[in-house]
Design an enzyme around this catalytic site. Sequence first.
Site, PDB file in Angstrom:
ATOM      1  N   GLY A   6      20.524  -1.284  -0.480  1.00 11.03           N
ATOM      2  CA  GLY A   6      21.104  -2.430   0.202  1.00 11.03           C
ATOM      3  C   GLY A   6      20.936  -2.320   1.701  1.00 11.03           C
ATOM      4  O   GLY A   6      20.666  -1.232   2.233  1.00 11.03           O
TER       5      GLY A   6
ATOM      6  N   CYS B 115      19.221   5.107  -2.764  1.00  3.67           N
ATOM      7  CA  CYS B 115      19.280   4.805  -1.336  1.00  3.67           C
ATOM      8  C   CYS B 115      20.721   4.491  -0.911  1.00  3.67           C
ATOM      9  O   CYS B 115      21.551   5.375  -0.900  1.00  3.67           O
ATOM     10  CB  CYS B 115      18.309   3.672  -0.988  1.00  3.67           C
ATOM     11  SG  CYS B 115      17.951   3.558   0.783  1.00  3.67           S
TER      12      CYS B 115
ATOM     13  N   HIS C  39      13.228   5.108  -3.063  1.00  5.87           N
ATOM     14  CA  HIS C  39      13.228   4.014  -4.033  1.00  5.87           C
ATOM     15  C   HIS C  39      12.246   4.321  -5.165  1.00  5.87           C
ATOM     16  O   HIS C  39      11.033   4.144  -5.010  1.00  5.87           O
ATOM     17  CB  HIS C  39      12.842   2.702  -3.352  1.00  5.87           C
ATOM     18  CG  HIS C  39      13.910   2.142  -2.473  1.00  5.87           C
ATOM     19  ND1 HIS C  39      14.906   1.312  -2.933  1.00  5.87           N
ATOM     20  CD2 HIS C  39      14.156   2.325  -1.150  1.00  5.87           C
ATOM     21  CE1 HIS C  39      15.706   0.991  -1.935  1.00  5.87           C
ATOM     22  NE2 HIS C  39      15.278   1.591  -0.845  1.00  5.87           N
TER      23      HIS C  39
ATOM     24  N   GLU D 276      11.868   2.617  -7.830  1.00  4.55           N
ATOM     25  CA  GLU D 276      11.464   1.393  -8.522  1.00  4.55           C
ATOM     26  C   GLU D 276      10.185   0.774  -7.979  1.00  4.55           C
ATOM     27  O   GLU D 276       9.567  -0.059  -8.653  1.00  4.55           O
ATOM     28  CB  GLU D 276      12.607   0.361  -8.469  1.00  4.55           C
ATOM     29  CG  GLU D 276      12.928  -0.203  -7.098  1.00  4.55           C
ATOM     30  CD  GLU D 276      13.961   0.608  -6.329  1.00  4.55           C
ATOM     31  OE1 GLU D 276      14.708   0.012  -5.527  1.00  4.55           O
ATOM     32  OE2 GLU D 276      14.015   1.841  -6.523  1.00  4.55           O
TER      33      GLU D 276
ATOM     34  N   ASP E  40       9.080 -22.400 -19.072  1.00  7.55           N
ATOM     35  CA  ASP E  40      10.491 -22.032 -19.212  1.00  7.55           C
ATOM     36  C   ASP E  40      11.249 -22.983 -20.144  1.00  7.55           C
ATOM     37  O   ASP E  40      11.892 -22.552 -21.100  1.00  7.55           O
ATOM     38  CB  ASP E  40      11.168 -22.004 -17.836  1.00  7.55           C
ATOM     39  CG  ASP E  40      10.412 -21.153 -16.832  1.00  7.55           C
ATOM     40  OD1 ASP E  40       9.664 -20.262 -17.280  1.00  7.55           O
ATOM     41  OD2 ASP E  40      10.553 -21.383 -15.627  1.00  7.55           O
TER      42      ASP E  40
ATOM     43  N   LYS F  28       9.847 -14.031 -15.616  1.00 12.15           N
ATOM     44  CA  LYS F  28       8.830 -14.998 -16.043  1.00 12.15           C
ATOM     45  C   LYS F  28       7.872 -14.411 -17.081  1.00 12.15           C
ATOM     46  O   LYS F  28       7.589 -15.048 -18.097  1.00 12.15           O
ATOM     47  CB  LYS F  28       8.029 -15.461 -14.822  1.00 12.15           C
ATOM     48  CG  LYS F  28       7.096 -16.629 -15.099  1.00 12.15           C
ATOM     49  CD  LYS F  28       7.890 -17.912 -15.185  1.00 12.15           C
ATOM     50  CE  LYS F  28       7.008 -19.119 -15.299  1.00 12.15           C
ATOM     51  NZ  LYS F  28       7.764 -20.371 -15.165  1.00 12.15           N
TER      52      LYS F  28
END
Length: 515
Positions: free
Chosen positions: A54, A81, A171, A173, A229, A371
């Site tokens: 953050g 983090c 991080h 990710e 969608d 998505k």
Amino acid sequence: MTDRILIIDFGSQVTQLIARRVREAGVYSEIVPFQSAAGALSWDGLSGIILSGGPASVLEGESPRAPGGVFEAGLPVLGICYGQQTMCAQLGGKVEPSDHREFGRAFVDVKKPCALFEGVWEPGENHQVWMSHGDRVVQLPEGFEVFASSDGAPFAVAGDEARNYFSFMFHPEVVHTPDGAKLLSNFVHKICGCPGDWTMASFKEEAVQRIREQVGDGKVICGLSGGVDSSVAAVLIHEAIGDQLHCVFVDTGMMRAGEAEEVVSLFRGHYNIPLIHADASDEFLGKLDGVSDPEQKRKIIGSTFIDVFEREAKSVGGAQFLAQGTLYPDVIESVSFTGGPSVTIKSHHNVGGLPERMNMDLVEPLRELFKDEVRVLGRELGLPEPFVARHPFPGPGLAIRIPGEITRPKLDILRKADVIYLDEIRQAGLYDAIWQAFAVLLPVQTVGVMGDGRTYDYVCALRAVTSTDGMTADYYHFDHEFLSRTATRIINEVKGINRVVYDITSKPPGTIEWE
């Protein structure tokens, strides 16, 4: 839901990547803003908690914190983090401003083994990671030990194995931490004990059951746009409740060429789903007459869509539920804890709810998916590949691909150019390599010479981007031969265009598509 990981969001731009990595490991995950995370601690099947990064500083008095129950739940916890910093501060450690800030590529020295490193890192090795911090932990909580360190972060990986508390200063990710996905996989599999058996087939079964429980014997109206969608949402709901579902396709007059006919054919003909086709093109274009401001156009389209939808929905009678194809990125962008620009970005969506006068409950079976996951679900449901693989199309349609005033002649010109562009992409075998490609009719006219005549026509811009989930995108690197061939066809075959340009703008997180 047998196993799930809760991700508590402290506002990092890449929190969604944490969820993606966990799901890629075959474990369901969900992001919740820190303000409402306390309620998520009672979820069924909750197996572990991840605290995201953050922008705030733990040293600020009003900075966010993890709910106290996180450390009382008896579950494994991983801090990333800022998540590491607030974990340590809340458990009795100490955080200070760093005199060696780290932003970007860094390298960590592995000090000792731990469950996070199993099969990935060994003591004595040095590995690349991606850092982004100004503060750092200078004193660990009681029971914590150091597993890896870097020049600017002496506690780059630290934790308390007895309580299953672990933390990264970097991080894991992001792709710039090459082994990050494996480290996160170790957390959810080896530390949280999740088997990794979450699949789209299991999601479909659970979603069908949730829809049935929510709807009961009630009626559902689905706003069908023809995009991936809403199409997937409609077919999923139809599988759950059959003819209790009624679809309304509002034709704004700003669809791609032939798209309205395709939607009607698929849902009436192939699936036999009750469908109302409302051709409201005159109404939309009438209200947009003379309007050039992009935000005003979006709001007019959004409000007109609701008016038309409400009017058509009354013919169904007695519907208590409205179905939408809301996706996870829509939800996250619309509940930004910082109160940032996401509300403006999503001004044409109803992600935040419906007008009270509609008196309907929302059914949003896709709001937990990204998505690319929706495409996988579409294939699981048996949707035709052309629908599943179709490039995303914005709610306001071609209105945001025509900067400035919208007119029928402009729409006709743009549709013709767009058809040629996509045809060339398909012929080159590039359609599936590109996430989204479209033509834009610029509000600029230029003088040109075509044959022996002089023209004063529009400029057409071509855009193509690569992406996975639509949150970030980079332009597609066409070769000059392709661009030359496509531009020549458009200029030769589309009356009203005498110049073609290619847009090489990248899309950082949160930016809108064109206007």
